[in-house]
Design a protein around this motif. Structure first.
Motif, PDB file in Angstrom:
ATOM      1  N   ARG A  83       0.819  -1.204   0.000  1.00 65.58           N
ATOM      2  CA  ARG A  83       0.000   0.000   0.000  1.00 65.58           C
ATOM      3  C   ARG A  83       0.859   1.263   0.000  1.00 65.58           C
TER       4      ARG A  83
ATOM      5  N   ARG B  69       3.096   5.128  -7.154  1.00 60.83           N
ATOM      6  CA  ARG B  69       3.563   5.108  -8.527  1.00 60.83           C
ATOM      7  C   ARG B  69       4.808   5.974  -8.707  1.00 60.83           C
TER       8      ARG B  69
ATOM      9  N   GLY C 124       1.911   1.793 -14.065  1.00 58.73           N
ATOM     10  CA  GLY C 124       0.844   1.300 -13.196  1.00 58.73           C
ATOM     11  C   GLY C 124       0.822  -0.210 -13.119  1.00 58.73           C
ATOM     12  N   GLU C 125       1.063  -0.886 -14.229  1.00 65.21           N
ATOM     13  CA  GLU C 125       1.085  -2.350 -14.218  1.00 65.21           C
ATOM     14  C   GLU C 125       2.311  -2.874 -13.469  1.00 65.21           C
TER      15      GLU C 125
ATOM     16  N   GLN D 166       3.751  -1.281 -11.050  1.00 65.07           N
ATOM     17  CA  GLN D 166       3.430  -1.022  -9.642  1.00 65.07           C
ATOM     18  C   GLN D 166       2.572  -2.140  -9.070  1.00 65.07           C
ATOM     19  N   ARG D 167       1.590  -2.595  -9.822  1.00 59.94           N
ATOM     20  CA  ARG D 167       0.710  -3.646  -9.329  1.00 59.94           C
ATOM     21  C   ARG D 167       1.472  -4.942  -9.080  1.00 59.94           C
TER      22      ARG D 167
ATOM     23  N   GLN E 133       3.573  -4.459  -5.926  1.00 60.78           N
ATOM     24  CA  GLN E 133       2.692  -4.514  -4.761  1.00 60.78           C
ATOM     25  C   GLN E 133       2.298  -5.948  -4.442  1.00 60.78           C
ATOM     26  N   GLY E 134       2.080  -6.763  -5.488  1.00 55.30           N
ATOM     27  CA  GLY E 134       1.757  -8.163  -5.258  1.00 55.30           C
ATOM     28  C   GLY E 134       2.904  -8.906  -4.601  1.00 55.30           C
TER      29      GLY E 134
ATOM     30  N   PRO F 126      -2.092  -9.706 -14.263  1.00 60.81           N
ATOM     31  CA  PRO F 126      -1.284  -9.360 -13.084  1.00 60.81           C
ATOM     32  C   PRO F 126      -0.786 -10.576 -12.314  1.00 60.81           C
TER      33      PRO F 126
ATOM     34  N   ASP G 130      -9.633 -10.324  -9.082  1.00 59.70           N
ATOM     35  CA  ASP G 130      -8.458 -10.039  -8.250  1.00 59.70           C
ATOM     36  C   ASP G 130      -7.484 -11.200  -8.231  1.00 59.70           C
TER      37      ASP G 130
END
Length: 674
Positions: free
Chosen positions: A472, A476, A505-506, A508-509, A512-513, A541, A588
């Protein structure tokens, strides 16, 4: 400068012609005047940081000129036109007047300016060194609060160190000025005696002629060297008493001396009043008094004009309802610590228990372990919190709360019944403990308890919160900065991946995962290489996260290894096949399509096996098929968030010895739905 220093040394050895000595004396006086004016025009002492070294060089230069002029005076009875002019024209050819003026200059320099400047330099050096820790902590506080960036903090720390070095050097440099004044007196006395002896014994002069000729030259020589020495003494005093300001000394002095109209009016009236005293000269007092009254009137007009301008200008900056002010108030800090009013003493204590310095160390530790830069932690007090309470917020939402009572220590252990205190449960590991008075620390340690200070409790809690919410906290903008860092050392990988295959953004995802599963992202180059290969096939993702995990390879299993081995818990073959058949894609990521009863039985079975292994002293991870791993991890994290779930390739390719510590067998219950 090096050539000049060598030339000064040569002055002490090689005789100079009188014409060359005249030029060097003029250079000496001019340089001293330049140094004096420069010390008045600098805005802060550090802007003239070369002054201590320059002071030493110019002092040596003057002493060299003293030696050269003494050699010419005693040898030829002539030391150039400059010394001759000072000896005859400046003092009117009178030995008594010359000696009096010389002694006055020496007294001014030695007894007044040099002593005062030396004392100020000594006190300034002591106070600067004493204030260094506080200044460094203030810089750290601003950095942790996000008020300044790392470059600004580094520049401020350098300024603090340079300031301490400067005042330390000035403390020693002031001794040069004092020694120069003493040397001037001694050299003049020696020249008087030597000139008298040379005139009578070598040149056959009478006593009167020797005194008249050599004494005037000696006094002229003394005045020529004492005037630049006096200028350097004044420069030393100006530098060590100079405070940092936004303008030079003349502008600052003018602004501050004219800031009070009343003071100027009273001084002007007093000067005119003295003109009325019988016997006093009228014109000087009246002129000075009128000038002071005029200055008071101009200061009043300037102040009135400034007030009119301030009244006509819109006060947008001070208005809290402007859009800019509201936007600033609306901005939500990424990470925030709220302290009850009685916990404010944790901030800025100046010790190892200082909260701000510990937060900074925590940010560095997490950056080195997880590879993510934690945003600046905003720390402030809140009157809405109960006593001894702190709250940790992420994006304005409370994610943790604890207590840190003032004057207390947290004792963790099982034998605390005989020790007074307030029983609590440690917020991170759930261990039983007590908040005990500080004076009972020794008693708690004697019964085998672990004693932790308040700041350590808060920092441990904050660290656990940051690690569990690292995904969290990764913005970005952080991804952009990290990507630029990779590009600096591996540009081809970044150019191929971003933005050709994936957007920021991708990326970043994906990161984050990884962070959500406590996977460090320090090796971004290898992660980006894995993403580049997978993104050419799919941009899903979940598949990208699995590709990044595959690229990291042994690094995933290494944190769970002990002595070259890793303990694993596996699934029964039938159970694993059943779970694989229940995997379904979702918005998700993949999910296990089983009813809550079956999911609860699966978690219960996993909990029993893992607990058995942990009770036997073994740390274990759950291992399953690659296609099942993401969905199984999501299900297991609901009941066992601390259990790591790895795939078979991630374990087998790690190079570690695999030790099976248990098998989860519940296939029949899941298949029958019992």
């Amino acid at each position: 400068m090096p050539i000049g220093v060598v030339g000064v040394v040569l002055l002490l050895i090689i005789p100079l012609p009188a014409a060359m000595l005249d030029v060097l004396i003029v250079v000496n006086i001019s340089l001293s005047l330049v140094v004096l004016l420069t010390s008045m025009y600098v805005k802060r002492p550090l802007d003239f940081s070369v002054f201590p070294s320059l002071l030493l060089v110019l002092t040596l230069f003057r002493l060299g000129l003293n030696v050269a002029s003494t050699r010419l005076v005693l040898k030829d009875g002539y030391a150039g036109e400059v010394i001759n002019a000072f000896g005859h024209f400046v003092v009117g050819g009178s030995l008594v007047i010359g000696l009096v003026i010389f002694l006055i200059l020496v007294v001014i320099q030695f007894a007044v300016i040099t002593n005062g400047a030396g004392r100020v330099a000594e006190v300034g050096a002591r106070f600067t060194l004493d204030a260094m820790p506080g200044k460094q902590m203030a810089i750290d506080a601003d950095l942790n609060a996000g008020l300044i960036d790392e470059d600004t903090a580094r520049r401020r720390r350098a300024d603090v160190g340079a300031e301490a070095d400067f005042y330390g050097a000035m403390d020693g440099g002031s001794k040069f000025v004092k020694g120069d004044a003493i040397a001037g007196i001694v050299i003049t006395v020696i020249n008087l005696i030597g000139g008298f002896a040379v005139g009578m014994l070598q040149m056959g002069m009478s006593a009167g002629e020797a005194i008249e000729k050599f004494s005037l030259l000696t006094v002229g020589d003394g005045l020529v060297t004492q005037i630049p020495a006096l200028l350097m003494s004044v420069s030393t005093g100006l530098i060590v008493t100079r405070a940092t300001s936004e303008s030079d000394m003349g502008t600052t002095a003018g602004n501050q001396l004219t800031q009070s109209r009343m003071a100027l009016q009273i001084a002007g009236a007093a000067a005119i009043g003295l003109a009325l005293v019988p016997g006093m000269p009228k014109i000087p007092f009246v002129l000075v008094g009128a000038a002071l009254l005029l200055a008071a009137q101009r200061a009043k007009s300037a102040e009135a004009t400034a007030a009119e301008v301030a009244a006509t200008e819109p006060v947008t900056a001070a208005n809290p309802d402007t859009p800019e002010a509201l936007i600033e108030q609306m901005r939500v800090p990424a990470l925030e610590i709220l302290l009850a009013p009685d916990l404010v003493d944790l901030v800025g204590s100046g010790t190892e228990a200082d909260l701000l310095s510990r937060v900074r160390a925590l940010r560095r530790k997490i950056a080195l372990e997880l590879g993510v830069v934690v945003p600046p932690v905003r720390t402030r007090d809140s009157v809405d919190l109960p006593r001894s309470t702190y709250v940790v917020r992420i994006a304005g939402v409370e994610v943790g709360r604890g207590e840190a009572p003032a004057g207390r220590l947290l004792a963790l252990g099982d034998n605390l019944d005989g020790i007074g205190g307030t029983a609590v449960v440690e917020p991170v590991f759930g261990l039983p403990g007590k908040w005990i008075p500080s004076e009972l620390r020794s008693a708690a340690e004697m019964v085998g308890a672990t004693v932790v200070d308040r700041v350590s409790v808060l920092i441990t809690h904050l660290g656990a919160i940051i690690e569990s919410n690292a995904g969290r906290l990764l913005s970005r903008e952080d991804v952009r900065v990290l990507t630029e860092g990779v590009k600096a050392v591996n540009p081809s990988v970044v150019d191929e991946l971003v933005p050709g295959l994936l957007s920021l953004g991708e990326v970043q995802r994906v990161l984050q995962g990884l962070l959500a599963e406590q996977v460090p992202i320090r090796d971004l180059g290898r992660i980006y290489e894995g993403l580049t290969l997978r993104a050419k096939v799919s941009t899903d993702p979940e598949s990208l996260v699995e590709a990044a995990r595959t690229a990291l390879g042994p690094a995933l299993a290494a944190p769970y290894a002990r002595d070259g081995a890793i303990g694993v818990v596996t699934l029964d073959g039938g159970l694993e096949q059943t779970l694989l058949e229940s995997v379904r894609p979702g918005p998700d990521g993949s999910q296990l399509l089983i009813d809550p009863v079956r999911a609860d039985r699966l978690l219960s079975a996993a909990r029993r096996v893992v607990s058995t292994a942990e009770n036997a002293g073994h740390d274990v991870v759950l291992v399953c098929a690659p296609g099942l791993r993401p969905a199984l991890r999501r299900t297991v994290s609901l009941g066992m968030p601390g259990l790591a779930v790895l795939s078979y390739p991630e374990v087998t390719n790690s190079g570690l010895r695999i030790e099976t510590r248990g098998v989860i067998e519940d296939a029949h219950a899941l298949a029958a739905g019992r």
